[in-house]
Write a protein that holds these residues in place. Structure first.
Motif, PDB file in Angstrom:
ATOM      1  N   LEU A  49       0.315  -0.750  -0.007  1.00 32.61           N
ATOM      2  CA  LEU A  49       0.060   0.012   0.085  1.00 32.61           C
ATOM      3  C   LEU A  49       0.750   1.133  -0.068  1.00 32.61           C
ATOM      4  CD1 LEU A  49      -2.369  -1.568   2.810  1.00 32.61           C
ATOM      5  CD2 LEU A  49      -2.638  -1.568   0.039  1.00 32.61           C
ATOM      6  N   THR A  64      -3.491   4.506  -0.685  1.00 40.21           N
ATOM      7  CA  THR A  64      -4.091   3.279  -1.505  1.00 40.21           C
ATOM      8  C   THR A  64      -3.771   2.635  -1.989  1.00 40.21           C
ATOM      9  OG1 THR A  64      -4.543   3.814  -4.378  1.00 40.21           O
ATOM     10  CG2 THR A  64      -2.624   5.141  -2.891  1.00 40.21           C
ATOM     11  N   ASN A  65      -4.444   1.760  -3.462  1.00 44.65           N
ATOM     12  CA  ASN A  65      -3.087   0.252  -3.763  1.00 44.65           C
ATOM     13  C   ASN A  65      -2.066   0.925  -3.625  1.00 44.65           C
ATOM     14  OD1 ASN A  65      -4.591   1.737  -5.623  1.00 44.65           O
ATOM     15  ND2 ASN A  65      -3.475   0.684  -7.220  1.00 44.65           N
ATOM     16  N   PHE A 148      -5.786  -6.516   4.028  1.00 48.94           N
ATOM     17  CA  PHE A 148      -6.918  -5.639   3.407  1.00 48.94           C
ATOM     18  C   PHE A 148      -7.598  -5.235   2.706  1.00 48.94           C
ATOM     19  CE2 PHE A 148      -5.909  -3.511  -0.716  1.00 48.94           C
ATOM     20  CZ  PHE A 148      -6.694  -2.519  -0.377  1.00 48.94           C
ATOM     21  N   THR A 149      -8.053  -6.179   2.782  1.00 47.94           N
ATOM     22  CA  THR A 149      -9.304  -6.402   2.473  1.00 47.94           C
ATOM     23  C   THR A 149     -10.511  -6.913   2.984  1.00 47.94           C
ATOM     24  OG1 THR A 149      -9.308  -8.735   1.574  1.00 47.94           O
ATOM     25  CG2 THR A 149      -8.656  -7.808  -0.675  1.00 47.94           C
ATOM     26  N   VAL A 152     -10.790  -3.273   3.531  1.00 51.39           N
ATOM     27  CA  VAL A 152     -11.725  -1.890   2.993  1.00 51.39           C
ATOM     28  C   VAL A 152     -13.283  -2.278   2.826  1.00 51.39           C
ATOM     29  CG1 VAL A 152     -11.860  -1.558   0.675  1.00 51.39           C
ATOM     30  CG2 VAL A 152      -9.224  -1.865   0.963  1.00 51.39           C
ATOM     31  N   ASP A 155     -14.942  -1.226   5.828  1.00 45.05           N
ATOM     32  CA  ASP A 155     -15.153  -0.595   5.871  1.00 45.05           C
ATOM     33  C   ASP A 155     -14.003   0.201   7.422  1.00 45.05           C
ATOM     34  OD1 ASP A 155     -15.994   2.384   4.849  1.00 45.05           O
ATOM     35  OD2 ASP A 155     -17.623   2.839   5.830  1.00 45.05           O
ATOM     36  N   LEU A 157     -10.924   0.053   7.171  1.00 44.60           N
ATOM     37  CA  LEU A 157      -9.520   0.685   6.350  1.00 44.60           C
ATOM     38  C   LEU A 157      -9.906   1.531   5.790  1.00 44.60           C
ATOM     39  CD1 LEU A 157      -6.641  -0.310   6.524  1.00 44.60           C
ATOM     40  CD2 LEU A 157      -7.149  -1.491   4.719  1.00 44.60           C
ATOM     41  N   ILE A 159      -9.656   4.366   2.988  1.00 40.06           N
ATOM     42  CA  ILE A 159      -8.463   3.982   1.414  1.00 40.06           C
ATOM     43  C   ILE A 159      -9.131   4.939   0.157  1.00 40.06           C
ATOM     44  CG2 ILE A 159     -10.090   2.437   0.773  1.00 40.06           C
ATOM     45  CD1 ILE A 159      -6.328   1.614   0.471  1.00 40.06           C
ATOM     46  N   CYS A 163      -9.267   2.604  -5.174  1.00 40.75           N
ATOM     47  CA  CYS A 163      -9.462   1.600  -4.445  1.00 40.75           C
ATOM     48  C   CYS A 163     -10.050   0.212  -3.266  1.00 40.75           C
ATOM     49  CB  CYS A 163      -8.129   1.569  -3.429  1.00 40.75           C
ATOM     50  SG  CYS A 163      -6.982   0.213  -3.006  1.00 40.75           S
ATOM     51  N   ARG A 164     -11.761   1.798  -3.140  1.00 38.08           N
ATOM     52  CA  ARG A 164     -12.318   0.939  -2.267  1.00 38.08           C
ATOM     53  C   ARG A 164     -13.041   0.110  -3.421  1.00 38.08           C
ATOM     54  NH1 ARG A 164     -14.083   0.902   1.886  1.00 38.08           N
ATOM     55  NH2 ARG A 164     -12.134   2.834   2.554  1.00 38.08           N
ATOM     56  N   VAL A 167     -11.309  -3.400  -5.118  1.00 39.68           N
ATOM     57  CA  VAL A 167     -10.983  -4.502  -3.668  1.00 39.68           C
ATOM     58  C   VAL A 167     -12.576  -5.461  -4.577  1.00 39.68           C
ATOM     59  CG1 VAL A 167     -10.866  -5.050  -1.529  1.00 39.68           C
ATOM     60  CG2 VAL A 167      -9.803  -3.540  -1.942  1.00 39.68           C
TER      61      VAL A 167
END
Length: 193
Positions: A49, A64-65, A148-149, A152, A155, A157, A159, A163-164, A167
């Motif tokens: 990230l 972000t990614n 990570f997923t 995201v 809700d 994390l 981001i 990216c939201r 994912v």
């Protein structure tokens, strides 16, 4: 960004309709333009990230990614991914695989600045550590993909908006990002082929 760097403008079907100076396209009425997003993974399947530099015009200081960018006019997208990874993160891209050939989004910042991109998504495998360029990236961190997923989608994390949206589509490709099947480059929009 060099003063004369241009981005490729596209119509809603993904056909190139011209170019514009990158410095002029991000504002209250941003035209649809070609970009890319990439997700860098290490051999353990962790995702890299990045936190955008604090002086960025769009989403400064936001996590972000791994790396996003714009191909130069006529530049193949995998080459643009490799170029930007080297510039922003000091990484030599190993394998570069297309994942989401037609991802597109529109997001609006609190100040009204719009980001509007036709943004194919790539997976990149690396075997070295990032060396962030402070002109582009404020910080980086590795995170297990599932952590990570889950963060995201749940809700939990903070981001970037693109990216939201990406994912959940990436999660549909399977639990292990190292085994995802690459998409067919023929499915890219015409301007990206």
């Amino acid at each position: 960004m060099t003063p004369d760097e241009h981005v490729v403008l596209v119509d809603t079907e993904g056909n190139a309709i011209g170019t514009a100076a990158k410095a002029t396209v991000h504002g209250l009425d941003t035209p649809l333009h070609l970009a890319f997003s990439s997700y860098v993974f290490d051999e353990q399947g962790r995702v890299l990230l990045s936190r955008r530099a604090l002086h960025k015009i769009t989403w400064p200081g936001v996590w972000t990614n791994s790396c996003c960018g714009h191909p130069l006019p006529g530049e193949p997208l995998p080459e643009a991914v490799t170029r930007r990874l080297s510039h922003e993160l000091g990484l030599a891209a190993g394998q570069v695989d297309l994942l989401l050939p037609r991802f597109s989004y529109r997001a609006v910042m609190d100040n009204g600045t719009v980001e509007r991109e036709l943004c194919p998504v790539y997976r990149v495998l690396v075997t070295s550590e990032a060396a962030p360029n402070p002109d582009e990236v404020d910080d980086v961190r590795w995170m297990p993909w599932k952590e990570f997923t889950d963060g995201v989608i749940g809700d939990r994390l903070p981001i970037s908006p693109w990216c939201r949206e990406q994912v959940p589509q990436l999660v549909e490709l399977g639990a292990d990002p190292l085994t995802w099947r690459a998409a067919d480059p023929a499915d890219l929009p015409p301007a990206a082929r």
